[in-house]
Write a protein that holds these residues in place. Structure first.
Motif, PDB file in Angstrom:
ATOM      1  N   THR A 166       0.848  -1.189   0.000  1.00 52.87           N
ATOM      2  CA  THR A 166       0.000   0.000   0.000  1.00 52.87           C
ATOM      3  C   THR A 166       0.882   1.236   0.000  1.00 52.87           C
ATOM      4  O   THR A 166       1.786   1.360   0.834  1.00 52.87           O
ATOM      5  CB  THR A 166      -0.911   0.027   1.240  1.00 52.87           C
ATOM      6  OG1 THR A 166      -1.820  -1.060   1.202  1.00 52.87           O
ATOM      7  CG2 THR A 166      -1.708   1.328   1.303  1.00 52.87           C
ATOM      8  N   VAL A 185       1.519   5.026   0.940  1.00 52.18           N
ATOM      9  CA  VAL A 185       1.015   5.917   1.981  1.00 52.18           C
ATOM     10  C   VAL A 185       1.682   7.284   1.834  1.00 52.18           C
ATOM     11  O   VAL A 185       2.906   7.378   1.667  1.00 52.18           O
ATOM     12  CB  VAL A 185       1.234   5.335   3.398  1.00 52.18           C
ATOM     13  CG1 VAL A 185       2.707   5.019   3.663  1.00 52.18           C
ATOM     14  CG2 VAL A 185       0.699   6.275   4.464  1.00 52.18           C
ATOM     15  N   ILE A 231       7.298  -1.109   7.034  1.00 53.95           N
ATOM     16  CA  ILE A 231       6.950   0.277   6.727  1.00 53.95           C
ATOM     17  C   ILE A 231       8.231   0.957   6.271  1.00 53.95           C
ATOM     18  O   ILE A 231       9.233   0.960   6.997  1.00 53.95           O
ATOM     19  CB  ILE A 231       6.398   1.030   7.951  1.00 53.95           C
ATOM     20  CG1 ILE A 231       5.249   0.268   8.608  1.00 53.95           C
ATOM     21  CG2 ILE A 231       5.947   2.430   7.546  1.00 53.95           C
ATOM     22  CD1 ILE A 231       4.801   0.858   9.932  1.00 53.95           C
ATOM     23  N   ILE A 241       3.677   0.460   2.749  1.00 53.32           N
ATOM     24  CA  ILE A 241       3.372  -0.524   3.785  1.00 53.32           C
ATOM     25  C   ILE A 241       3.301  -1.884   3.098  1.00 53.32           C
ATOM     26  O   ILE A 241       2.718  -2.014   2.026  1.00 53.32           O
ATOM     27  CB  ILE A 241       2.014  -0.239   4.448  1.00 53.32           C
ATOM     28  CG1 ILE A 241       2.026   1.127   5.144  1.00 53.32           C
ATOM     29  CG2 ILE A 241       1.653  -1.347   5.438  1.00 53.32           C
ATOM     30  CD1 ILE A 241       0.638   1.578   5.554  1.00 53.32           C
ATOM     31  N   ILE A 270      -1.762  -5.493   6.829  1.00 53.61           N
ATOM     32  CA  ILE A 270      -1.744  -4.187   6.178  1.00 53.61           C
ATOM     33  C   ILE A 270      -2.767  -3.258   6.822  1.00 53.61           C
ATOM     34  O   ILE A 270      -2.469  -2.093   7.116  1.00 53.61           O
ATOM     35  CB  ILE A 270      -2.020  -4.341   4.671  1.00 53.61           C
ATOM     36  CG1 ILE A 270      -0.843  -5.067   4.003  1.00 53.61           C
ATOM     37  CG2 ILE A 270      -2.241  -2.981   4.009  1.00 53.61           C
ATOM     38  CD1 ILE A 270      -1.086  -5.441   2.558  1.00 53.61           C
ATOM     39  N   GLU A 271      -3.968  -3.764   7.075  1.00 57.37           N
ATOM     40  CA  GLU A 271      -5.012  -2.942   7.688  1.00 57.37           C
ATOM     41  C   GLU A 271      -4.615  -2.514   9.102  1.00 57.37           C
ATOM     42  O   GLU A 271      -4.893  -1.382   9.523  1.00 57.37           O
ATOM     43  CB  GLU A 271      -6.343  -3.706   7.715  1.00 57.37           C
ATOM     44  CG  GLU A 271      -6.909  -4.044   6.346  1.00 57.37           C
ATOM     45  CD  GLU A 271      -7.299  -2.811   5.559  1.00 57.37           C
ATOM     46  OE1 GLU A 271      -7.500  -1.744   6.163  1.00 57.37           O
ATOM     47  OE2 GLU A 271      -7.391  -2.908   4.319  1.00 57.37           O
ATOM     48  N   ARG A 297      -2.016   0.265   8.819  1.00 55.39           N
ATOM     49  CA  ARG A 297      -2.697   1.490   8.378  1.00 55.39           C
ATOM     50  C   ARG A 297      -3.400   2.166   9.544  1.00 55.39           C
ATOM     51  O   ARG A 297      -3.329   3.390   9.710  1.00 55.39           O
ATOM     52  CB  ARG A 297      -3.709   1.146   7.274  1.00 55.39           C
ATOM     53  CG  ARG A 297      -3.079   0.846   5.941  1.00 55.39           C
ATOM     54  CD  ARG A 297      -4.061   0.328   4.919  1.00 55.39           C
ATOM     55  NE  ARG A 297      -5.180   1.232   4.696  1.00 55.39           N
ATOM     56  CZ  ARG A 297      -5.944   1.213   3.600  1.00 55.39           C
ATOM     57  NH1 ARG A 297      -5.697   0.341   2.635  1.00 55.39           N
ATOM     58  NH2 ARG A 297      -6.941   2.047   3.455  1.00 55.39           N
ATOM     59  N   GLN A 298      -4.086   1.379  10.356  1.00 53.32           N
ATOM     60  CA  GLN A 298      -4.816   1.947  11.490  1.00 53.32           C
ATOM     61  C   GLN A 298      -3.871   2.562  12.512  1.00 53.32           C
ATOM     62  O   GLN A 298      -4.140   3.642  13.051  1.00 53.32           O
ATOM     63  CB  GLN A 298      -5.686   0.870  12.142  1.00 53.32           C
ATOM     64  CG  GLN A 298      -6.533   1.364  13.309  1.00 53.32           C
ATOM     65  CD  GLN A 298      -7.484   2.478  12.908  1.00 53.32           C
ATOM     66  OE1 GLN A 298      -8.000   2.505  11.794  1.00 53.32           O
ATOM     67  NE2 GLN A 298      -7.715   3.423  13.826  1.00 53.32           N
ATOM     68  N   VAL A 339      -3.582  11.817   6.021  1.00 55.53           N
ATOM     69  CA  VAL A 339      -3.029  10.508   5.667  1.00 55.53           C
ATOM     70  C   VAL A 339      -3.769   9.991   4.439  1.00 55.53           C
ATOM     71  O   VAL A 339      -4.996   9.878   4.441  1.00 55.53           O
ATOM     72  CB  VAL A 339      -3.164   9.501   6.824  1.00 55.53           C
ATOM     73  CG1 VAL A 339      -2.544   8.157   6.434  1.00 55.53           C
ATOM     74  CG2 VAL A 339      -2.502  10.042   8.092  1.00 55.53           C
ATOM     75  N   TYR A 349      -3.959   6.854   1.491  1.00 55.83           N
ATOM     76  CA  TYR A 349      -3.570   5.487   1.164  1.00 55.83           C
ATOM     77  C   TYR A 349      -3.982   5.149  -0.273  1.00 55.83           C
ATOM     78  O   TYR A 349      -5.019   5.602  -0.754  1.00 55.83           O
ATOM     79  CB  TYR A 349      -4.240   4.485   2.098  1.00 55.83           C
ATOM     80  CG  TYR A 349      -3.742   4.515   3.516  1.00 55.83           C
ATOM     81  CD1 TYR A 349      -2.441   4.127   3.815  1.00 55.83           C
ATOM     82  CD2 TYR A 349      -4.569   4.920   4.548  1.00 55.83           C
ATOM     83  CE1 TYR A 349      -1.974   4.159   5.122  1.00 55.83           C
ATOM     84  CE2 TYR A 349      -4.114   4.951   5.856  1.00 55.83           C
ATOM     85  CZ  TYR A 349      -2.814   4.565   6.131  1.00 55.83           C
ATOM     86  OH  TYR A 349      -2.357   4.592   7.419  1.00 55.83           O
ATOM     87  N   GLN A 372      -3.859   1.446  -2.267  1.00 60.58           N
ATOM     88  CA  GLN A 372      -3.430   0.049  -2.431  1.00 60.58           C
ATOM     89  C   GLN A 372      -3.706  -0.461  -3.829  1.00 60.58           C
ATOM     90  O   GLN A 372      -2.939  -1.264  -4.369  1.00 60.58           O
ATOM     91  CB  GLN A 372      -4.105  -0.863  -1.407  1.00 60.58           C
ATOM     92  CG  GLN A 372      -3.611  -2.303  -1.504  1.00 60.58           C
ATOM     93  CD  GLN A 372      -4.026  -3.167  -0.328  1.00 60.58           C
ATOM     94  OE1 GLN A 372      -4.908  -2.802   0.445  1.00 60.58           O
ATOM     95  NE2 GLN A 372      -3.386  -4.312  -0.178  1.00 60.58           N
TER      96      GLN A 372
END
Length: 385
Positions: free
Chosen positions: A182, A184, A231, A255, A263-264, A267-268, A287, A289, A291
């Motif tokens: 992903t 970012v 990361i 990521i 991955i989720e 991200r969180q 932020v 994203y 993917q």
């Protein structure tokens, strides 16, 4: 007439000389169509996608089909300047098949050529895909309804060349073969000011430094050590001159995780860290994203077990069980939607993937064709659907 090994090598070399970037594969697609036009057309049906004009699908109609077996190969190249000094080097300055998609395409054409001369039992759907390296060509094709009607696919297969494996070796594993990725982007909005009056400004560079340091703890302190996540922030832009406090900073990174849940989770955590810094520094952090189609390549367990068993039992093939890699591949999106699996084909290059020195051993082409044809024939003669 079935293509010889030498003819497949010449096809690969021509493809190597005309590399094109993602969504620009017009000459490549035209050449692939030209080669396919020389095959027996008795059982072939070609489909193009007006909204994805460099894609190409070919259906080989089976004699007694009970399933549609899909085979995908990617055709795009990379913005890399070749340094191998080949007689068939890239004619497109600054663009090179540094990931071996020319070899992928030659293998796919060899398999398709075989089945144009030897009608398969099941239907076969070949997907010559643009834009794997960027822009998620697989996802675009899927979202456009490419795999519907007679081109619907029940199980999907694809290969990727591997410079670290001996020529012709087939490598695979059950579970994740490639990580998901992903993009970012972090945009920090502070307040610019004079370097002599920092109390009247809000330094975006200081905030960026804190953000980068805190995010590094996500991997070291928020993730189970036996699980994998990455990361990387590879680019940061901020400031205009040494005596002006930067009012804005932009951080760009990636990521990677071996499953979508990882991955989720990462991200969180990044969103939570950004929210905390907004309060700490009284700033605004955006932020972003992206993917796209770069999901983890999580091989279907049943299909992969069958594939591995065949490769291990075939005395003409050398098989190696491989470890997962943190590189990305948009085939992950397709096999997230359609049961499928990906495997490695050893090409024993001195240069790494994506490098200017990448130079696969062309003897792998015929070995790849033979391995896939053998497996497909085995698969089509199994009773289970």
């Amino acid at each position: 007439m079935t293509l010889s090994s030498d003819e497949l090598i010449q096809i690969r070399r021509h493809l190597h000389s005309i590399p094109e970037l993602s969504m620009q594969e017009y000459k490549t697609q035209a050449y692939v169509k030209q080669i396919i036009a020389s095959f027996s057309q008795t059982n072939l049906e070609i489909k193009e996608l007006p909204d994805l004009p460099t894609a190409l699908l070919v259906l080989v109609k089976g004699s007694k089909p009970v399933r549609n077996i899909g085979y995908r190969c990617d055709m795009d190249a990379l913005p890399v300047t070749e340094t191998n000094g080949l007689s068939y080097a890239s004619k497109n300055p600054g663009v090179m098949h540094a990931c071996g998609h020319d070899l992928h395409t030659a293998v796919a054409l060899g398999i398709l050529n075989y089945y144009s001369e030897h009608q398969p039992k099941d239907n076969l759907v070949f997907f010559f895909q643009p834009a794997e390296e960027s822009e998620s060509g697989g996802k675009v094709a899927y979202d456009l309804g490419a795999f519907t009607g007679s081109f619907q696919i029940d199980e999907f297969y694809g290969l990727h060349d591997n410079p670290l494996l001996k020529t012709g070796v087939i490598g695979c594993r059950n579970g994740t073969l490639f990580a998901g990725t992903t993009e970012v982007n972090i945009i920090i909005h502070g307040k610019s000011g004079h370097a002599a009056y920092p109390h009247l400004a809000n330094d975006a560079i200081v905030i960026a430094a804190n953000f980068i340091n805190q995010v590094q703890t996500v991997i070291s302190r928020s993730i189970d050590p036996i699980k994998c996540g990455v990361i990387t922030f590879g680019k940061i832009q901020a400031g205009v001159i040494r005596n002006v406090i930067a009012g804005e900073a932009r951080i760009e990174g990636t990521i990677r995780g071996l499953n979508q849940e990882m991955i989720e989770f990462i991200r969180q955590r990044i969103i939570e860290i950004a929210a905390g810094l907004e309060k700490s520094f009284n700033c605004q952090i955006t932020v972003e994203y992206n993917q796209g189609g770069y999901y983890p390549v999580e091989n279907n367990s049943e299909l992969t077990k069958r594939f591995i068993n065949y490769m291990k039992e075939n005395k003409q093939i050398t098989f190696e069980e491989t470890k997962p890699k943190m590189t990305g591949e948009d085939f992950g999106y397709l096999i997230n939607k359609i049961p499928g699996m990906m495997f490695w084909l050893g090409v024993e290059s001195k240069g790494a993937l994506h490098s200017a020195e990448f130079l696969p051993n062309e003897a792998a082409i015929q070995k790849g064709v033979d391995a896939v044809v053998g497996f497909f024939n085995y698969r089509m003669n199994l009773e289970e659907v």
